[in-house]
Design an enzyme around this catalytic site. Structure first.
Site: not given
Ligand code: R5P
Length: 312
Positions: A223-224, A192, A96
């Site tokens: 991720d989170t 987003k 990322r």
């Molecule tokens: C970021 O742009 C990725 O595509 C995912 O949307 C991101 O890693 C999700 O992160 P989290 O679950 O922490 O919101």
């Protein structure tokens, strides 16, 4: 290079075993451990001269240790005269951080590419990079596989009616469109925005019709779980009937599992590019195995067959 050798570090030995099983070969013998001073040490315990060596190691938690193990394993194989070394990195950590989108920040995805190459990797085999352009950070061949077929097959077999595929941000919209095509469903896109550098996101708008439909959200990773939670809240406000989610990489850090447990998503479909600890397993999380996809790609790299043909 008439023999394939598959080695693994400590990041995901279960996946490496699955790949070796697919290829019908034993896992390569090696030891990868840490001294009490935290220095990592690797010893390859069999002859690898002129062998076609593959190291299976996602750059997942503990991220920096997984990366360091991978680099040291590449170095050990290089110094042991392996004929060719392929880093098989099902999850490319640091992916990322792939652009300078603020002043004075690093491009760590590029740094990792340089580290792998300098260590001695001759090729990279990976799955669903955060951004396909990361391929260009390498001056060695990169094969990027996709879990899209695996994930879309699951939903096709479920036969959900009135489905809409929802891209959880603009970055994933191209893959979401491919998924929508495979499922013969329309596409909606979430706008987003990241707020600062602390994992917080804000859902601004949903482009497309979702009311009364079953939504299937798609992302490269959870991720989170913050982004997914925001998207689910926004979808509910717009009157969706029910929500399914899928992604390739179950990073599941921080509050992810609590968030997934409490949010009204019916099922979360992921793959095992990253191991999911038993303590993080929920009935609604369904893990699709990726070993045969990687195993087939390794077989094709070794024998010089097309990888693209796997997806035709
Ligand atoms: C970021 O742009 C990725 O595509 C995912 O949307 C991101 O890693 C999700 O992160 P989290 O679950 O922490 O919101």
């Amino acid at each position: 290079m008439d023999e394939i050798k598959v080695f693994t570090g400590n990041a995901h030995p279960g996946l490496a075993q699955g790949v070796a099983r697919y290829l019908n070969i034993p896992l390569g013998q090696c030891e990868v451990f840490e001294f009490s001073n935290e220095n990592i040490f690797v010893r390859i315990l069999e002859n690898v001269r002129q062998r076609d060596a593959f190291i299976i190691q996602p750059i997942c938690s503990p991220v920096n240790k997984s990366l360091m193990e991978l680099l040291i394993m590449i170095d050990a194989l290089k110094r042991a005269s392996a004929g060719r070394i392929t880093a098989v990195v099902p999850y490319y950590g640091y992916g990322r951080t792939d652009k300078k989108d603020q002043p004075r920040v690093p491009i760590t995805a590029r740094l990792v590419a340089d580290l792998l190459t300098i260590a001695g990797a001759n090729r990279l085999l990976t799955v669903d990079l955060h951004a396909a352009q990361i391929q260009g950070f390498f001056n060695i061949p990169v094969d990027e596989l996709t879990a899209l077929y695996l994930l879309s097959r699951y939903f096709r077999e479920k036969g959900i009616s009135d489905l809409v595929v929802v891209a959880t941000d603009i970055g994933i919209s191209k893959r979401a469109r491919n998924m929508a095509e495979k499922l013969n469903a329309p596409l909606a896109i979430v706008e987003k925005r990241r707020v600062g550098n602390d994992d917080a996101t804000e859902t601004l708008n949903i482009i497309g019709e979702v009311k009364g439909k079953t939504a299937l959200t798609i992302d490269d990773e959870i991720d989170t779980g913050g982004s997914l939670l925001n998207v689910v809240t926004a979808l509910e406000k717009r009157g969706v009937r029910e929500i399914y989610s899928c992604c390739t990489h179950p990073v599941f850090s921080g509050q992810a599992i609590q968030r997934l447990a409490s949010c009204p998503v019916k099922e979360v479909i992921v793959t095992d590019t990253i191991p999911v600890a038993d303590s993080k397993k929920l009935d609604k999380i369904i893990i699709l195995p990726i070993a045969s996809l990687l195993g087939e790609a390794i077989h094709r790299i070794h024998t010089g067959l097309s990888i693209g043909a796997m997806f035709e």
